[in-house]
Design a protein around this motif. Structure first.
Motif, PDB file in Angstrom:
ATOM      1  N   SER A   9     -77.443 -46.257 -17.617  1.00 46.03           N
ATOM      2  CA  SER A   9     -76.248 -45.956 -17.997  1.00 46.03           C
ATOM      3  C   SER A   9     -75.129 -45.448 -17.423  1.00 46.03           C
ATOM      4  N   ALA A  10     -74.215 -46.515 -17.204  1.00 42.14           N
ATOM      5  CA  ALA A  10     -73.169 -46.100 -16.588  1.00 42.14           C
ATOM      6  C   ALA A  10     -72.387 -45.180 -16.334  1.00 42.14           C
ATOM      7  N   PRO A  11     -72.266 -43.829 -17.889  1.00 41.28           N
ATOM      8  CA  PRO A  11     -71.818 -43.459 -17.648  1.00 41.28           C
ATOM      9  C   PRO A  11     -72.313 -41.366 -16.726  1.00 41.28           C
ATOM     10  N   LEU A  13     -74.392 -42.325 -14.040  1.00 42.08           N
ATOM     11  CA  LEU A  13     -74.294 -42.659 -12.415  1.00 42.08           C
ATOM     12  C   LEU A  13     -72.878 -42.378 -11.613  1.00 42.08           C
ATOM     13  N   TYR A  14     -72.019 -42.372 -13.565  1.00 39.13           N
ATOM     14  CA  TYR A  14     -70.538 -42.086 -13.142  1.00 39.13           C
ATOM     15  C   TYR A  14     -70.442 -40.328 -12.199  1.00 39.13           C
ATOM     16  N   GLN A  15     -70.963 -39.952 -13.923  1.00 41.76           N
ATOM     17  CA  GLN A  15     -71.372 -38.537 -13.253  1.00 41.76           C
ATOM     18  C   GLN A  15     -72.167 -37.805 -11.838  1.00 41.76           C
ATOM     19  N   ASN A  17     -72.242 -39.642  -9.258  1.00 40.36           N
ATOM     20  CA  ASN A  17     -71.560 -39.879  -8.176  1.00 40.36           C
ATOM     21  C   ASN A  17     -70.175 -38.625  -7.709  1.00 40.36           C
ATOM     22  N   ARG A  18     -69.843 -38.315  -9.018  1.00 44.69           N
ATOM     23  CA  ARG A  18     -69.010 -37.358  -8.818  1.00 44.69           C
ATOM     24  C   ARG A  18     -69.608 -36.148  -7.685  1.00 44.69           C
ATOM     25  N   GLN A  21     -69.790 -36.264  -4.420  1.00 44.63           N
ATOM     26  CA  GLN A  21     -68.954 -36.922  -3.820  1.00 44.63           C
ATOM     27  C   GLN A  21     -68.207 -35.616  -3.703  1.00 44.63           C
ATOM     28  N   TYR A  38     -76.976 -49.297 -10.689  1.00 46.36           N
ATOM     29  CA  TYR A  38     -77.209 -49.588 -11.963  1.00 46.36           C
ATOM     30  C   TYR A  38     -77.637 -51.082 -12.519  1.00 46.36           C
TER      31      TYR A  38
END
Length: 170
Positions: A9-11, A13-15, A17-18, A21, A38
């Motif tokens: 799930s790319a979304p 992993l994006y969340q 990552n945010r 940070q 991913y």
């Protein structure tokens, strides 16, 4: 704390990552190590990371696995890492579900608890039981865990409830 996430799930992993940070800005970079992989598709880049993925899963304090639809070769790599992992293991979907462990709840422990004597070994009249399908059994177990886990302040039922909530919100 070392956390490893292997997901298709790319979304998600994006969340994550945010979140990493924001966490690093607030608490510093050395407080949490978050490794994310991913793994959608069977591209050569993913297959080249097999050893790195296996080692990251093995050595993690907490692992989140979502490999539904990933290649069999990758699932085998993740399975080997999970078998050696001593941390908390959250598995989304059916692949590698037998490795779930969160707190006092684990699929291995559930298997041990549910192992009952065979029908022929039980005393008394033998009755034929109707078998539910796996989805119906999982739904019943999920409902029970959510109810009992809301009442119990700690323990296996609370951890089981948390596993189902994590799976629901992934």
């Amino acid at each position: 704390m070392k956390i490893t996430v292997v997901a298709v799930s790319a979304p998600a992993l994006y969340q994550l990552n945010r979140y990493r940070q924001e966490f690093q800005q607030r608490y510093g970079e050395n407080r949490m190590e978050l490794s994310m992989f991913y793994v959608a598709g069977a591209n050569p880049g993913v297959l080249g990371l097999q050893d790195k993925i296996k080692e990251a899963v093995k050595t993690a304090d907490a692992v989140v696995i979502d490999i539904m639809g990933a290649s069999e070769a990758l699932q085998d790599v993740v399975r080997e890492g999970l078998a050696a992992c001593r941390g908390q293991r959250i598995v989304i979907g059916n692949g590698c579900r037998e490795y779930i462990r969160l707190g006092a709840f684990s699929m291995e422990g559930m298997k041990k608890q549910s192992s009952a004597p065979a029908e022929a070994e039980r005393p008394g009249p033998q009755e034929k039981k109707t078998k539910k399908n796996a989805a119906a059994l999982m739904h019943t177990m999920r409902r029970m865990a959510l109810m009992m886990g809301s009442v119990a302040p700690f323990g296996m039922m609370k951890d089981m409830k948390n596993v189902f909530l994590l799976i629901d919100y992934w």
